[in-house]
Structures are given as C-alpha cells and as structure tokens.
Design a protein around this motif. Structure first.
Motif, PDB file in Angstrom:
ATOM      1  N   CYS A  86       1.248  -1.225  -0.253  1.00  0.00           N
ATOM      2  CA  CYS A  86       0.307  -0.296   0.325  1.00  0.00           C
ATOM      3  C   CYS A  86       0.866   0.845  -0.210  1.00  0.00           C
ATOM      4  O   CYS A  86       0.518   2.358   0.140  1.00  0.00           O
ATOM      5  CB  CYS A  86      -1.119   0.447   1.331  1.00  0.00           C
ATOM      6  SG  CYS A  86      -0.356   0.108   3.207  1.00  0.00           S
ATOM      7  N   GLY A  88       2.851   4.787  -1.405  1.00  0.00           N
ATOM      8  CA  GLY A  88       1.876   5.874  -2.145  1.00  0.00           C
ATOM      9  C   GLY A  88       3.401   6.102  -2.499  1.00  0.00           C
ATOM     10  O   GLY A  88       4.797   5.901  -2.829  1.00  0.00           O
ATOM     11  N   ASN A  97      -0.447   5.455   5.033  1.00  0.00           N
ATOM     12  CA  ASN A  97      -1.479   3.782   3.817  1.00  0.00           C
ATOM     13  C   ASN A  97      -0.753   3.084   4.967  1.00  0.00           C
ATOM     14  O   ASN A  97      -1.783   1.956   5.170  1.00  0.00           O
ATOM     15  CB  ASN A  97      -0.946   3.730   2.892  1.00  0.00           C
ATOM     16  CG  ASN A  97      -1.257   4.506   1.776  1.00  0.00           C
ATOM     17  OD1 ASN A  97      -2.217   5.787   2.418  1.00  0.00           O
ATOM     18  ND2 ASN A  97      -0.928   4.882   0.234  1.00  0.00           N
TER      19      ASN A  97
END
Length: 251
Positions: A86, A88, A97
């Motif tokens: 996840c 970013g 995240n």
C-alpha cells in the motif's frame, strides 16, 4: 486483532516503497545485500528482538518485485510481520497508508507506532527499548536523535557553486533519526492534515506532529544508527555489522 486489555500495543511500521536512487544501486537499496542479507532484514530482525514490540508492518510499493525473492531470516517469526502493498508516492503517504492498514486490521487509536527507515539497518533492540521506555508515558511521543556534533554552515543557495553564508549555532540543534514513536490516531491525524495542507513540510513523522502544536521528546540515539543513503555508506554499514557479529575480530 482485538486487544483484550487496556494496555496500548506497540507496533513497528517500516515504509519500504522507495527506489533509493541516491544510493547508486542497480536494485532498490532496501534489497541491496549488507552483511549477507538484504538491508531491510536487519531492521526488521531488530524490532522482532525488541521485547516491547508486539508486531511489525512492512509497507511495500504496489508493484514491488523484489521482496518475494528475499530469503526469510531464521530469527524472524512470520507471524509477527505483516506485509502490505500500500505504498504511496512519498514516504509520508506510505506511512499514512500503513497506519490505515493497521487501523483496518484492528489496532486502536491509542496503540503506539514506531516508524522506522529500512535504510537505518544498524538499529539495535536496545536502542528501540530506550525509545519505548522514554516515550510510552509521554503525551506527545518522541524520536531517537543526536545533538549536532559538527559546526553547521548555511549556504548561499543561488550561487553557481555553494559558498558559506554564515555559521549557525548548534547549541539547540539535533539530528533526527528513527524510530519515531507516536500514537496511531494522533499520527494519522497529523499526516492527514500535513499532506493536505503542506506536503513539502512533512519531512518526517515528528514534523507532522509538530504542526499540530505538539513537542515530541528527543531521546538520545547512536551515531551508528545512520541512514544508508550514498554508495559509500554500504561499506560502513557492512563493517559495523561484521564487527557486531564477530566482536573478537574488532578488538
């Protein structure tokens, strides 16, 4: 992951979604071998060996192709390490995240999160415990850091070559390190606000917390807990790890 007691849990969060372009390596630097294993494993093993840390979360880029190829260290219990794809586009987004992932997994707003750079592969369980002991009763949280040991110069930034503009007092200057330890809920609030209002100002977790008016605790770290950033840093990290593994050879 329900928590039957009221005691906040302590989690490590290691964002590992960048490319490490300044390191000059052919692969993302977190997978560059150092002392016989990918650099990221050294930090994760240290957290696994820290008695206060309940579990760790490794945040990878969605398209990460390197992690699956890394041999799993024998010292690391897979049950205590979660892996989430996840990451970013920035470190702050990856941390945010990761916090959302932890909250979805059942961790609470009052649980502590230790955010650590995978490139600080020389962190030790003892340094982690020092930070936890100092911060677990602090209302804001805190971070490992070192008082600035060197003379600090400001530079003329618009010159063809950098030149000294002045000498800055180092009396109150500290070098921020990681881990940085904050409550999950507070850190998520701080990153949400910082990323929406001034993303360029969020250079670490503490900077986000500071923008909310808090003053994180500075906990003295170690000069060995440096961030592997440039090509020459790998040799130094390797030497330190080899000396720890074979102390009789270093004496």
């Amino acid at each position: 992951m329900s928590n039957p007691s009221d005691t906040p849990r302590i989690l490590a969060l290691v964002p590992c979604a960048g490319s490490g372009s300044r390191a000059g390596t052919a692969m993302p630097k977190q997978y560059q071998p150092v002392a016989g294993r990918a650099m990221l494993w050294h930090a994760l093993v240290a957290f696994a060996q820290a008695p206060s840390v309940d579990a760790s979360l490794l945040v990878l880029a969605l398209d990460d192709a390197g992690f699956a190829a890394q041999p799993w260290p024998a010292e690391l219990d897979p049950a205590r390490l979660q892996v989430a794809r996840c990451g970013g586009s920035s470190r702050a987004e990856s941390v945010r995240n990761g916090l959302l992932h932890l909250r979805t997994a059942g961790y609470g707003e009052q649980d502590w999160v230790l955010v650590h750079d995978a490139a600080r592969c020389l962190i030790t369980p003892e340094q982690i415990e020092t930070l936890v002991t100092a911060c677990r009763s602090d209302p804001a949280g805190g971070l490992l850091a070192l008082p600035l040991p060197d003379t600090l110069k400001s530079a003329v930034v618009d010159a063809a070559a950098p030149r000294v503009h002045g000498t800055v007092s180092r009396a109150d200057k500290w070098l921020a390190q990681t881990p940085q330890m904050f409550r999950l809920g507070l850190l998520l609030q701080a990153l949400d606000a910082g990323l929406s209002e001034a993303p360029e100002a969020i250079t670490d977790e503490s900077s986000a917390i500071e923008r909310l008016g808090h003053a994180p605790l500075l906990v003295r770290g170690s000069a060995q807990n440096f961030k592997v950033t440039y090509p020459e840093d790998f040799a130094l990290a390797e030497a330190v790890l080899q000396a720890r593994a074979h102390p009789s050879l270093a004496s």
